[in-house]
Design a protein around this motif. Structure first.
Motif, mmCIF file in Angstrom:
data_model
loop_
_atom_site.group_PDB
_atom_site.id
_atom_site.type_symbol
_atom_site.label_atom_id
_atom_site.label_comp_id
_atom_site.label_asym_id
_atom_site.label_seq_id
_atom_site.Cartn_x
_atom_site.Cartn_y
_atom_site.Cartn_z
ATOM 1 N N LEU A 286 16.124 -18.279 29.926
ATOM 2 C CA LEU A 286 16.230 -19.068 28.972
ATOM 3 C C LEU A 286 17.206 -20.261 29.293
ATOM 4 C CD1 LEU A 286 15.840 -18.915 25.695
ATOM 5 C CD2 LEU A 286 18.098 -18.252 25.379
ATOM 6 N N ALA A 287 18.250 -20.186 29.922
ATOM 7 C CA ALA A 287 18.989 -21.252 30.266
ATOM 8 C C ALA A 287 17.954 -22.597 31.036
ATOM 9 C CB ALA A 287 20.096 -20.989 31.454
ATOM 10 N N GLN A 288 17.121 -21.935 31.765
ATOM 11 C CA GLN A 288 16.073 -23.099 32.348
ATOM 12 C C GLN A 288 15.385 -23.647 31.353
ATOM 13 O OE1 GLN A 288 14.509 -20.794 35.606
ATOM 14 N NE2 GLN A 288 15.416 -22.311 37.089
ATOM 15 N N ALA A 289 14.952 -22.890 30.266
ATOM 16 C CA ALA A 289 13.822 -23.457 29.358
ATOM 17 C C ALA A 289 14.538 -24.315 28.409
ATOM 18 C CB ALA A 289 13.361 -22.259 28.422
ATOM 19 N N ARG A 290 16.023 -23.974 28.125
ATOM 20 C CA ARG A 290 16.506 -24.776 27.297
ATOM 21 C C ARG A 290 16.900 -26.142 28.041
ATOM 22 N NH1 ARG A 290 21.566 -21.387 24.444
ATOM 23 N NH2 ARG A 290 21.448 -23.193 22.948
ATOM 24 N N ALA A 291 17.063 -26.165 29.501
ATOM 25 C CA ALA A 291 17.296 -27.371 30.072
ATOM 26 C C ALA A 291 15.881 -28.112 30.343
ATOM 27 C CB ALA A 291 17.754 -27.037 31.727
ATOM 28 N N GLY A 292 14.747 -27.663 30.012
ATOM 29 C CA GLY A 292 13.657 -28.080 30.056
ATOM 30 C C GLY A 292 12.862 -28.118 31.507
#
Length: 232
Positions: free
Chosen positions: A1-7
């Motif tokens: 999720l952190a990676q997704a939030r960072a794009g």
């Protein structure tokens, strides 16, 4: 999720990973999944994908919900009770038909004094009936709040009132937050519940805080509750 939030990766990859946890028995993992799905649902509440994420929640949480059921089983531990409350609340808010019907039945029995809900099930049942309820549901909940002789029960009800979704009822909850029925230190919980309850609630809570800023600021005098209010 952190990676997704960072794009860095697609949110689709996050959802695929979440689907892999469908047979997970651990409360801590489900709590994390629930929190992360809540973040996604909040982001998607302003888009055409909001209903799709609700379907996804129902699909992911219904197998564990069916396994746990509504009633404690012999040999269960404290984490199983926490997991049941988490899962049923998540399914109920997402409009899972069987969960909604059972929550309404148990709520009716609870209000009529036929079968009092256990402490573990009260929050998920309350939030489910409110999310899909009307003015009479809210009135019943406010009556339960008034009748509660334990502060713990009053707080439990205050935290879930924001689940109601009709605009005029949201306003009623916000007005209730500043009434004498609610302890000053608990007002923030009611407003926070509205802000986190729905897209309409978020906008209404923000306007309410601005309109009543002087009273709220004077009430908390720059203490930790005012910072908590701003955060929610």
């Amino acid at each position: 999720l952190a990676q997704a939030r960072a794009g860095i990766i697609s949110t689709v990859e996050v959802l695929k990973v979440m689907e892999a946890f469908v047979n997970e028995p651990n409360y801590t993992v489900w709590s994390d999944l629930s929190c992360n799905l809540g973040i996604l649902a909040t982001l998607l509440s302003h888009t055409d994908f909001y209903e799709d994420i609700q379907v996804f929640v129902r699909d992911v949480f219904s197998p564990i919900g069916e396994r746990l059921g509504w009633d404690p089983k012999p040999g269960e531990g404290h984490l199983d009770a926490l997991l049941r409350g988490l899962v049923l609340g998540k399914l109920g808010k997402a409009g899972h038909k069987a969960t909604l019907e059972e929550a309404r039945r148990r709520f009716k029995d609870h209000v009529e004094g036929k079968h009092i809900l256990s402490a573990d099930l009260r929050s998920p049942v309350y939030v489910t009936v409110l999310k899909h309820g009307d003015s009479s549901t809210l009135d019943t909940m406010l009556k339960l709040h008034k009748q509660a002789d334990m502060q713990e029960e009053k707080n439990r009800i205050e935290r879930v009132l924001g689940a109601i979704s009709q605009p005029e009822l949201i306003q009623k909850v916000l007005t209730f937050a500043l009434s004498e029925e609610v302890r000053p230190q608990d007002t923030v919980s009611v407003i926070g519940g509205v802000a986190g309850g729905s897209k309409q609630g978020r906008k209404a809570a923000w306007k309410f805080v601005r309109d009543n800023w002087e009273e709220l600021y004077n009430r908390y005098q720059g203490g930790f509750l005012i910072s908590r209010l701003i955060k929610v």
